[in-house]
Design a protein around this motif. Structure first.
Motif, mmCIF file in Angstrom:
data_model
loop_
_atom_site.group_PDB
_atom_site.id
_atom_site.type_symbol
_atom_site.label_atom_id
_atom_site.label_comp_id
_atom_site.label_asym_id
_atom_site.label_seq_id
_atom_site.Cartn_x
_atom_site.Cartn_y
_atom_site.Cartn_z
ATOM 1 N N LEU A 13 100.749 165.222 14.774
ATOM 2 C CA LEU A 13 101.221 165.331 16.148
ATOM 3 C C LEU A 13 101.293 166.810 16.535
ATOM 4 O O LEU A 13 101.618 167.657 15.690
ATOM 5 C CB LEU A 13 102.598 164.703 16.298
ATOM 6 C CG LEU A 13 102.704 163.206 16.043
ATOM 7 C CD1 LEU A 13 104.163 162.764 16.076
ATOM 8 C CD2 LEU A 13 101.876 162.432 17.065
ATOM 9 N N LEU A 14 101.014 167.116 17.779
ATOM 10 C CA LEU A 14 101.110 168.494 18.254
ATOM 11 C C LEU A 14 102.499 169.051 17.989
ATOM 12 O O LEU A 14 102.653 170.190 17.541
ATOM 13 C CB LEU A 14 100.778 168.567 19.752
ATOM 14 C CG LEU A 14 100.897 169.937 20.402
ATOM 15 C CD1 LEU A 14 99.873 170.913 19.812
ATOM 16 C CD2 LEU A 14 100.722 169.833 21.900
ATOM 17 N N ARG B 51 98.639 176.821 16.648
ATOM 18 C CA ARG B 51 99.107 176.336 17.960
ATOM 19 C C ARG B 51 99.757 177.476 18.726
ATOM 20 O O ARG B 51 100.553 178.242 18.175
ATOM 21 C CB ARG B 51 100.134 175.217 17.775
ATOM 22 C CG ARG B 51 100.715 174.765 19.102
ATOM 23 C CD ARG B 51 101.793 173.732 18.943
ATOM 24 N NE ARG B 51 102.315 173.389 20.263
ATOM 25 C CZ ARG B 51 103.414 172.698 20.469
ATOM 26 N NH1 ARG B 51 104.099 172.229 19.454
ATOM 27 N NH2 ARG B 51 103.815 172.458 21.698
ATOM 28 N N ARG B 52 99.404 177.562 20.016
ATOM 29 C CA ARG B 52 100.093 178.441 20.970
ATOM 30 C C ARG B 52 100.263 177.638 22.239
ATOM 31 O O ARG B 52 99.282 177.358 22.934
ATOM 32 C CB ARG B 52 99.305 179.713 21.220
ATOM 33 C CG ARG B 52 99.300 180.633 20.020
ATOM 34 C CD ARG B 52 98.832 182.000 20.320
ATOM 35 N NE ARG B 52 97.450 182.000 20.796
ATOM 36 C CZ ARG B 52 96.771 183.097 21.086
ATOM 37 N NH1 ARG B 52 97.321 184.268 20.961
ATOM 38 N NH2 ARG B 52 95.532 183.012 21.515
ATOM 39 N N GLY B 53 101.478 177.225 22.507
ATOM 40 C CA GLY B 53 101.735 176.372 23.654
ATOM 41 C C GLY B 53 101.096 175.019 23.440
ATOM 42 O O GLY B 53 101.270 174.395 22.398
ATOM 43 N N GLU B 54 100.317 174.573 24.405
ATOM 44 C CA GLU B 54 99.630 173.282 24.288
ATOM 45 C C GLU B 54 98.224 173.439 23.717
ATOM 46 O O GLU B 54 97.524 172.453 23.505
ATOM 47 C CB GLU B 54 99.563 172.604 25.664
ATOM 48 C CG GLU B 54 100.930 172.333 26.270
ATOM 49 C CD GLU B 54 101.789 171.436 25.385
ATOM 50 O OE1 GLU B 54 101.332 170.350 25.007
ATOM 51 O OE2 GLU B 54 102.926 171.841 25.059
ATOM 52 N N ASP C 45 91.136 169.453 18.723
ATOM 53 C CA ASP C 45 91.572 169.301 20.106
ATOM 54 C C ASP C 45 92.886 168.552 20.114
ATOM 55 O O ASP C 45 93.263 167.915 19.127
ATOM 56 C CB ASP C 45 90.516 168.532 20.906
ATOM 57 C CG ASP C 45 90.725 168.600 22.407
ATOM 58 O OD1 ASP C 45 91.418 169.528 22.878
ATOM 59 O OD2 ASP C 45 90.206 167.722 23.111
ATOM 60 N N VAL C 46 93.564 168.596 21.244
ATOM 61 C CA VAL C 46 94.767 167.796 21.443
ATOM 62 C C VAL C 46 94.401 166.616 22.331
ATOM 63 O O VAL C 46 93.868 166.798 23.432
ATOM 64 C CB VAL C 46 95.900 168.616 22.102
ATOM 65 C CG1 VAL C 46 97.121 167.745 22.345
ATOM 66 C CG2 VAL C 46 96.253 169.819 21.243
ATOM 67 N N GLN C 47 94.682 165.413 21.847
ATOM 68 C CA GLN C 47 94.432 164.191 22.599
ATOM 69 C C GLN C 47 95.651 163.288 22.475
ATOM 70 O O GLN C 47 96.048 162.942 21.359
ATOM 71 C CB GLN C 47 93.179 163.472 22.065
ATOM 72 C CG GLN C 47 91.926 164.285 22.219
ATOM 73 C CD GLN C 47 90.704 163.630 21.603
ATOM 74 O OE1 GLN C 47 90.764 162.532 21.066
ATOM 75 N NE2 GLN C 47 89.586 164.320 21.679
ATOM 76 N N ASP C 48 96.252 162.952 23.590
ATOM 77 C CA ASP C 48 97.431 162.088 23.625
ATOM 78 C C ASP C 48 98.530 162.567 22.679
ATOM 79 O O ASP C 48 99.152 161.794 21.963
ATOM 80 C CB ASP C 48 97.045 160.648 23.265
ATOM 81 C CG ASP C 48 96.066 160.052 24.249
ATOM 82 O OD1 ASP C 48 96.210 160.333 25.463
ATOM 83 O OD2 ASP C 48 95.153 159.306 23.823
ATOM 84 N N GLY C 49 98.744 163.898 22.658
ATOM 85 C CA GLY C 49 99.818 164.456 21.851
ATOM 86 C C GLY C 49 99.505 164.583 20.377
ATOM 87 O O GLY C 49 100.362 164.950 19.580
ATOM 88 N N GLN C 50 98.258 164.290 19.987
ATOM 89 C CA GLN C 50 97.845 164.392 18.589
ATOM 90 C C GLN C 50 96.755 165.445 18.446
ATOM 91 O O GLN C 50 95.904 165.584 19.331
ATOM 92 C CB GLN C 50 97.290 163.051 18.079
ATOM 93 C CG GLN C 50 98.284 161.920 18.122
ATOM 94 C CD GLN C 50 97.655 160.598 17.690
ATOM 95 O OE1 GLN C 50 96.529 160.306 18.061
ATOM 96 N NE2 GLN C 50 98.384 159.831 16.900
#
Length: 116
Positions: free
Chosen positions: A14-15, A41-44, A107-112
């Motif tokens: 999870l992010l 990670r930096r932010g989103e 990549d980030v997809q749906d919080g993952q």
């Protein structure tokens, strides 16, 4: 191709499991093959790299387990203190010139965080 490298769409975590700014390493095994990568990670936003120093070939985090400098603004090679930019993996200080970390598309997809 490394058979241990996760296929496109594999969920890493999870992010929210990675601090911002922060980084986390991942290891995968398939038979005798091993793939090591890490995500910053930096932010989103997230960026991934193969966990291997382009100069020496050893894992970047070293015994400390840290991928980032104390200021969390650069990637640090724990083996010889080389520094790399987060956005593109280019070395900005260290024993070599014109080298960079090998990208690992994520990549980030749906919080993952997922592999691409």
């Amino acid at each position: 191709m490394n058979p241990a490298r996760p296929t496109s769409g594999a969920v890493l975590c999870l992010l929210d499991e990675i601090a911002s700014p922060g980084a986390r390493g991942f290891r995968f095994c398939e038979g005798d093959a091993v793939f090591a990568g890490f995500v910053v990670r930096r932010g989103e936003a997230v960026v991934g790299y193969v966990d291997s120093c382009p100069h020496a070939g050893w894992p970047l985090a070293g015994p400390s387990g840290r991928f980032l400098t104390r200021d969390n603004d650069l990637i640090l090679c724990g083996g010889h203190a080389a520094l790399f930019r987060i956005d593109d993996g280019a070395m900005v200080a260290g024993p070599c010139q014109n080298v960079a970390l090998t990208p690992w598309p994520v990549d980030v997809q749906d919080g993952q965080i997922v592999t691409l």
